[in-house]
Every structure is written in C-alpha cells, then in structure tokens.
Design a protein around this motif. Sequence first.
Motif, PDB file in Angstrom:
ATOM      1  N   ARG A 179       0.840  -1.213   0.000  1.00 26.09           N
ATOM      2  CA  ARG A 179       0.000   0.000   0.000  1.00 26.09           C
ATOM      3  C   ARG A 179       0.866   1.250   0.000  1.00 26.09           C
ATOM      4  NH1 ARG A 179      -4.234   1.716   4.835  1.00 26.09           N
ATOM      5  NH2 ARG A 179      -5.101   3.579   3.810  1.00 26.09           N
ATOM      6  N   MET A 180       1.895   1.267   0.826  1.00 28.33           N
ATOM      7  CA  MET A 180       2.755   2.444   0.912  1.00 28.33           C
ATOM      8  C   MET A 180       3.582   2.632  -0.354  1.00 28.33           C
ATOM      9  SD  MET A 180       4.023   2.557   4.891  1.00 28.33           S
ATOM     10  CE  MET A 180       4.605   0.868   4.975  1.00 28.33           C
ATOM     11  N   VAL A 181       4.129   1.547  -0.886  1.00 27.35           N
ATOM     12  CA  VAL A 181       4.930   1.651  -2.112  1.00 27.35           C
ATOM     13  C   VAL A 181       4.079   2.162  -3.262  1.00 27.35           C
ATOM     14  CG1 VAL A 181       6.180   0.306  -3.853  1.00 27.35           C
ATOM     15  CG2 VAL A 181       6.667  -0.035  -1.420  1.00 27.35           C
ATOM     16  N   GLN A 182       2.847   1.658  -3.366  1.00 28.99           N
ATOM     17  CA  GLN A 182       1.955   2.133  -4.425  1.00 28.99           C
ATOM     18  C   GLN A 182       1.646   3.619  -4.278  1.00 28.99           C
ATOM     19  OE1 GLN A 182      -1.496  -0.418  -4.519  1.00 28.99           O
ATOM     20  NE2 GLN A 182      -0.301  -2.229  -5.050  1.00 28.99           N
ATOM     21  N   ALA A 183       1.679   4.114  -3.058  1.00 28.40           N
ATOM     22  CA  ALA A 183       1.417   5.540  -2.820  1.00 28.40           C
ATOM     23  C   ALA A 183       2.643   6.414  -3.060  1.00 28.40           C
ATOM     24  CB  ALA A 183       0.917   5.739  -1.392  1.00 28.40           C
ATOM     25  N   GLY A 184       3.834   5.778  -3.155  1.00 28.22           N
ATOM     26  CA  GLY A 184       5.045   6.547  -3.428  1.00 28.22           C
ATOM     27  C   GLY A 184       6.148   6.430  -2.402  1.00 28.22           C
ATOM     28  N   VAL A 185       5.955   5.603  -1.385  1.00 28.54           N
ATOM     29  CA  VAL A 185       6.989   5.382  -0.375  1.00 28.54           C
ATOM     30  C   VAL A 185       8.120   4.546  -0.973  1.00 28.54           C
ATOM     31  CG1 VAL A 185       7.492   4.103   1.758  1.00 28.54           C
ATOM     32  CG2 VAL A 185       5.503   5.616   1.640  1.00 28.54           C
ATOM     33  N   GLN A 186       9.350   4.854  -0.580  1.00 23.83           N
ATOM     34  CA  GLN A 186      10.520   4.106  -1.032  1.00 23.83           C
ATOM     35  C   GLN A 186      10.945   3.125   0.071  1.00 23.83           C
ATOM     36  OE1 GLN A 186      13.632   6.701  -2.692  1.00 23.83           O
ATOM     37  NE2 GLN A 186      12.103   8.320  -2.762  1.00 23.83           N
ATOM     38  N   PRO A 187      10.911   1.803  -0.208  1.00 27.20           N
ATOM     39  CA  PRO A 187      11.313   0.831   0.803  1.00 27.20           C
ATOM     40  C   PRO A 187      12.826   0.623   0.802  1.00 27.20           C
ATOM     41  CG  PRO A 187      10.537  -0.321  -1.139  1.00 27.20           C
ATOM     42  CD  PRO A 187      10.400   1.164  -1.428  1.00 27.20           C
ATOM     43  N   MET A 188      13.378   0.293   1.957  1.00 31.89           N
ATOM     44  CA  MET A 188      14.791  -0.046   2.072  1.00 31.89           C
ATOM     45  C   MET A 188      14.957  -1.007   3.237  1.00 31.89           C
ATOM     46  SD  MET A 188      16.087   3.684   3.472  1.00 31.89           S
ATOM     47  CE  MET A 188      17.768   3.378   2.980  1.00 31.89           C
ATOM     48  N   THR A 189      16.191  -1.464   3.492  1.00 31.19           N
ATOM     49  CA  THR A 189      16.465  -2.362   4.606  1.00 31.19           C
ATOM     50  C   THR A 189      17.404  -1.678   5.594  1.00 31.19           C
ATOM     51  OG1 THR A 189      18.412  -3.389   3.602  1.00 31.19           O
ATOM     52  CG2 THR A 189      16.245  -4.354   3.062  1.00 31.19           C
ATOM     53  N   SER A 190      17.526  -2.277   6.759  1.00 36.46           N
ATOM     54  CA  SER A 190      18.360  -1.694   7.811  1.00 36.46           C
ATOM     55  C   SER A 190      19.830  -1.636   7.398  1.00 36.46           C
ATOM     56  CB  SER A 190      18.187  -2.480   9.111  1.00 36.46           C
ATOM     57  OG  SER A 190      18.399  -3.863   8.916  1.00 36.46           O
ATOM     58  N   LEU A 191      20.349  -2.721   6.833  1.00 34.72           N
ATOM     59  CA  LEU A 191      21.746  -2.715   6.406  1.00 34.72           C
ATOM     60  C   LEU A 191      21.959  -1.746   5.246  1.00 34.72           C
ATOM     61  CD1 LEU A 191      24.542  -3.918   6.878  1.00 34.72           C
ATOM     62  CD2 LEU A 191      23.942  -5.759   5.287  1.00 34.72           C
TER      63      LEU A 191
END
Length: 218
Positions: A159-171
Amino acid sequence: MIPTASATPAAALVAPDNHVLIMIDFQSQMAFATKSIDAVQLRNNAALVAGAAAGFEVPAILTTVAEKSFSGPMFDEIGAAFPGQAMLDRTSMNTWEDEAVIAEVNRIGKGRIVLCGLWTSVCIVGPALSALAQGFEVCVIADACGDVSDEAHERAMERMVQAGVQPMTSLQYLLELQRDWARAATYDMTTGIAKRFGGAYGLGIIYAKSMFGASEGH
C-alpha cells in the motif's frame, strides 16, 4: 540523446544531512504480537538503524505509544544509541497526528522522512501516507518494521509503495550513509555496527579484516 555520466550520487540516496529518522513504538507490548519477523531479528535491525543514525548524527525522533499504561518502554538498544534523548509518548496510533512529534519534524526541517517501527499496517502506514500527502518524501526501513502477520506487513508495504513510499532495509540504510570506504572518520563505526548487527555481512567483514587487514571492509 545519450546522457553524460558523472561520479556524483543521486539525490534520492539517503545521506546524514538530508532526512529525519522517526523510530516508532519499539516497545515490548507491541513486539509481543509481532509475527512477521522474529523478535530477536527485529531488535537487531532496530539497533542497527539506531546505531547508524546516532553514529552519523542523523536527526532522530523517538516516539512511543501509551508507555506507562500499556506498551512499556522503548527497546534498550534504541535508548542506548541516543542517551538522554526524550521519548515522545503519544495516545494517537498515527504518529503524524501528534502535535509534539510534528513540532519536532518542523523544528528539524528536513523534506525526507525515514520511518521504522511497529506495527507496519498502523503505526507506519499512518505517518507514511500523511507525510506524503503533505509533500514530504518518505522511506520505510521494511525489515525494521513488523506486524501481526506476514499478510499484514506485506499488504502494508504494498500500500505504501503504491502511494510513493521508497522501501529499504536496515543494512542498506547503514551502508548508504557511509557509501564510500575512503571516509575514514566513520569507517570503524560503520564496520563496527555491521560486525555487531549485520548478520552474514558482519561476519564477512570480520573475515575480510582477518585475511586482508583493517583497510578491507567490503
């Protein structure tokens, strides 16, 4: 027309001075019901993020929900990374609806928000979508978030990615802040965090140093 390449980083990459980190509800009662990620791995990833932000002097906001009445204190690993920093306790599930948190966001004055916390579908979706609607760029550290089920976490991330959020990981967050092993001032700090919290990558750094010397970290 063929573009001309230059040895410069993209503006979309996180850097110590271009964002504010908001760590939300890393509390025992919230973690107890989190099933999408192992609790030990969750704490490890949250500690990695906190250590990276503190080490690179990233402005950070630490917030809890109903600390005294229900959810308990923030994980010790996070408090240890930011000694003396106040935890902003809320009643609202959506951090973005808390006036004290928003006052800090405005005081810090960054246009990019990086989020992580519990639970993904409530405490992360709320501020992520709210910040996007107000013109902020938003990143979410997906493996430093968790939810009551895999389905809940995954649908929230979608849902967030479709809205424009950029995902990443801790490392990824840690290494993007460092970005160049020639940056000697933060080299030992970065590799130290990776060795402690970076899983197989941290073990690889230990092996590389033992085989090739302290200058080989990657």
